[in-house]
Design a protein around this motif. Structure first.
Motif, short mmCIF file in Angstrom:
data_model
loop_
_atom_site.label_atom_id
_atom_site.label_comp_id
_atom_site.label_asym_id
_atom_site.label_seq_id
_atom_site.Cartn_x
_atom_site.Cartn_y
_atom_site.Cartn_z
N ILE A 8 45.67 32.27 78.63
CA ILE A 8 45.19 33.72 79.08
C ILE A 8 44.03 34.20 78.08
O ILE A 8 43.22 34.85 78.52
N TYR A 9 44.52 33.73 76.70
CA TYR A 9 43.19 34.15 75.76
C TYR A 9 42.23 33.62 75.85
O TYR A 9 41.09 34.19 76.00
N ILE A 10 42.13 32.36 75.98
CA ILE A 10 40.96 31.38 76.35
C ILE A 10 40.20 32.14 77.36
O ILE A 10 38.87 32.04 77.72
N ASN A 11 40.94 32.20 78.62
CA ASN A 11 40.15 32.75 79.83
C ASN A 11 39.79 34.31 79.46
O ASN A 11 38.54 34.31 80.11
N TYR A 12 40.11 35.10 78.71
CA TYR A 12 39.63 36.15 78.38
C TYR A 12 38.30 36.06 77.52
O TYR A 12 37.40 36.68 77.68
N LYS A 13 38.32 35.11 76.52
CA LYS A 13 37.04 34.75 75.66
C LYS A 13 35.89 33.99 76.48
O LYS A 13 34.77 34.10 76.28
N LEU A 14 36.44 33.20 77.61
CA LEU A 14 35.27 32.38 78.28
C LEU A 14 34.43 33.40 79.08
O LEU A 14 34.77 34.50 79.52
N PRO A 15 33.22 32.88 79.38
CA PRO A 15 32.24 33.79 80.20
C PRO A 15 32.81 33.75 81.89
O PRO A 15 33.34 32.57 81.83
N PRO A 16 32.19 34.55 82.61
CA PRO A 16 32.84 34.32 84.00
C PRO A 16 32.47 32.83 84.63
O PRO A 16 31.26 32.52 84.18
N GLY A 17 32.98 32.36 85.38
CA GLY A 17 32.66 31.11 86.34
C GLY A 17 33.55 29.83 85.32
O GLY A 17 33.15 28.77 85.78
N TYR A 18 34.39 30.01 84.70
CA TYR A 18 35.26 28.79 84.11
C TYR A 18 36.78 28.95 84.63
O TYR A 18 37.41 28.04 84.06
N ARG A 19 37.19 29.76 85.17
CA ARG A 19 38.51 29.78 85.31
C ARG A 19 39.02 28.52 85.96
O ARG A 19 40.21 28.10 85.64
N THR A 20 38.36 28.21 87.14
CA THR A 20 39.01 26.82 87.64
C THR A 20 38.64 25.62 86.88
O THR A 20 39.89 24.91 86.71
N LEU A 21 37.89 25.61 85.91
CA LEU A 21 37.64 24.47 85.19
C LEU A 21 38.92 24.63 83.90
O LEU A 21 39.62 23.50 83.74
N LEU A 22 39.27 25.77 83.61
CA LEU A 22 40.55 25.99 82.65
C LEU A 22 41.60 25.53 83.41
O LEU A 22 42.69 24.96 82.75
N MET A 23 41.83 25.90 84.59
CA MET A 23 43.14 25.46 85.26
C MET A 23 43.24 23.91 85.33
O MET A 23 44.24 23.43 85.21
N ALA A 24 41.99 23.16 85.68
CA ALA A 24 42.24 21.82 85.61
C ALA A 24 42.64 21.24 84.26
O ALA A 24 43.28 20.35 84.00
#
Length: 536
Positions: free
Chosen positions: A372-388
């Motif tokens: 959730i920290y990485i997701n907070y720092k990433l720009p929009p559009g990368y959530r599904t890639l982080l899931m994988a």
């Protein structure tokens, strides 16, 4: 073209992860909310009759009109932060404790297995697997009805009542004398717990913006890891109880009692919605709703919408959500019921096995926090890639359990499988943020958790008694399921990106016009709301 830009820079920035600075805001902000503080305001629709008092209350036209008025102004970010901290203190600890009990409750059978329940109840070769799966037969049977009932009744009260039944049914399992009695109670327990995950997600979606939901879901989902660790401590402590009752009975009695007591606290103290609660002033309640203006998913409505239901059943992502839930939980159904037996098979005794669950739970909480920290720092559009990406260590962990030599590498592989919890956290935020319309959201939620239940039914049957204690077929089956989960995630990503590009192109070409202020307050599905954009 109207409404193609966000009304408020505050909301626009919050969609980028709440990364705004107060000093950068140049426009006049709405510091004075005295106009909204009216004692005679009727913020909820009234439902006549005796039964009407028990139903969920829709926000009144008067309340929504004041939200619309507030949406036309810029909110004070300092004031918003203060209110959000208050929401966090009220909602997140409550959901975290609920989720901790939820997971401990589900794993009691696993601890009962190492405390001798198989021998005491004379369970046959496949009967333990059936007990693991029958829990989810009850879940499947009640998944859709409970999602629809959550639309009809106040979420906090409905969840509390279900948690009360978790505890009562768990305590009753201690009195089981044979497979049949325990099987019936397991089915009923599964039905009661079918409410948990979708209720937690809906509560989070009610109180938080789409940008905040992955973080907040992660906060309460971290209690999953704490629940595993706490379950290990409970198991270790219960294993030392000197009593005429076997340890597995104490496991059911103690956890069931704690669940029941917690449900009473939840019923009394946790609010059902921001529209009407004594924990917040009326201006604060308006701010809570108004800060979600860019979500295009604000309205909370108890009315059944037939067109949204039809749309939910024909939307391909409903079935992809089902497959996501299924592939994520075939492994969960196996490890949550056979995990202690697998670890015991590495060469640990009973009490050592309970202690090995503590680092497993701590690792899960750490990985969720990191994700959730990485997701907070990433720009929009990368959530599904982080899931994988978070699911890759899980695939590797099952491979180590299946083929690595030695106790340590296999135990480390078992611990690594906990990384998948971070994947599911981010996936739940896709569900809460990527479906518009209350009825359609209920259908999509039911689809995910029907997949969850179905996966948990299938999982235990991959673990064959003839392969104990290593359960090679089950472990390999879990690995394959996790790999397929990654494929489902990437298909969802492609679908969301394609839909967003198609909508943006229609706006750019002038074929679509909309007012995002008006659409933000309507109970409109994502298909019919031209302002809706999917989180990717």
């Amino acid at each position: 073209m109207s409404g193609t830009q966000p009304v408020s820079s505050l909301t626009s920035n919050s969609m980028k992860g709440e990364k705004y600075e107060v000093e950068e805001i140049e426009a006049a902000v709405n510091n004075d909310l005295s106009w909204a503080d009216r004692d005679n305001a009727h913020d909820l629709d009234r439902h006549p009759g005796f039964w009407g008092r028990f139903l969920k209350k829709n926000p009144s036209p008067e309340f929504l009109a004041d939200v619309a008025k507030m949406n036309a102004t810029e909110l004070d970010p300092v004031q918003v932060k203060r209110i959000e901290r208050k929401v966090d203190l009220l909602i997140i600890p409550a959901l975290s404790i609920c989720y901790m009990f939820y997971y401990v409750d589900k794993t009691t059978l696993s601890y009962a297995a190492i405390f001798g329940i198989k021998k005491d109840l004379n369970l046959g070769k496949s009967e333990y697997s059936w007990l693991s799966s029958l829990f989810y037969f009850g879940w499947v049977a009640w998944a859709l009805p409970t999602n629809l009932l959550m639309q009809k009744f106040p979420l906090n009260k409905y969840l509390a009542i279900n948690i009360f039944f978790w505890g009562v049914l768990l305590m009753a399992q201690a009195a089981s004398r044979n497979f049949t009695e325990l099987a019936v109670l397991r089915i009923l327990s599964g039905a009661a717990e079918a409410t948990a995950d979708p209720a937690f997600v809906l509560i989070t979606a009610t109180w938080y913006t789409r940008a905040q939901q992955p973080t907040r879901i992660g906060y309460w989902y971290m209690a999953n890891g704490f629940g595993i660790a706490l379950g290990g401590l409970f198991g270790y402590g219960i294993g030392h109880i000197q009593s005429h009752l076997p340890s597995w009975k104490w496991e059911f009695i103690i956890i069931g009692t704690l669940c029941t007591l917690w449900s009473v606290f939840l019923f009394i103290f946790v609010p059902g919605s921001p529209y009407h609660t004594h924990w917040f002033t009326r201006p604060e309640r308006l701010v809570i709703v108004s800060r979600k203006r860019a979500d295009q998913n604000v309205a909370d409505n108890r009315r059944w919408n037939a067109s949204q239901a039809i749309e939910g059943f024909i939307d391909p992502k409903t079935y992809l959500f089902f497959l996501f839930g299924f592939t994520a939980n075939v492994p969960n159904g196996g490890t949550s019921n056979f995990g202690t037996l697998i670890v015991q098979g590495f060469g640990f005794n009973t009490l050592q096995t309970t202690l090995m669950q503590i680092p497993y739970g701590v690792i899960i909480s750490f990985i969720i926090g990191l994700a959730i920290y990485i997701n907070y720092k990433l720009p929009p559009g990368y959530r599904t890639l982080l899931m994988a990406a978070t699911n890759v260590p899980t695939v590797a962990g099952f491979a180590m359990m299946a083929w690595a030599g030695g106790k340590a590498p296999r135990l480390i592989g078992y611990w690594m499988t906990g990384a998948s919890n971070a994947t599911f956290v981010l996936g739940l935020s896709l569900l809460s943020g990527n479906v518009g319309g209350q009825t359609k959201k209920a259908i999509a939620s039911a689809a995910v958790f029907l997949g969850v239940a179905t996966g948990n039914i299938v999982g235990p049957f991959l673990f064959k008694d003839s392969e104990a204690p290593h359960y090679q077929t089950g472990v390999i089956g879990c690995m394959i399921s996790r790999a397929l989960e990654i494929v489902i995630i990437l298909i969802l990503r492609y679908m969301f990106l394609w839909q967003n590009k198609r909508r943006d192109r229609a706006v750019a070409e002038g074929r679509v016009e909309y007012d995002d202020i008006a659409t933000a307050l309507e109970d409109t599905s994502d298909w019919k709301n031209p302002a809706f954009r999917y989180i990717t």
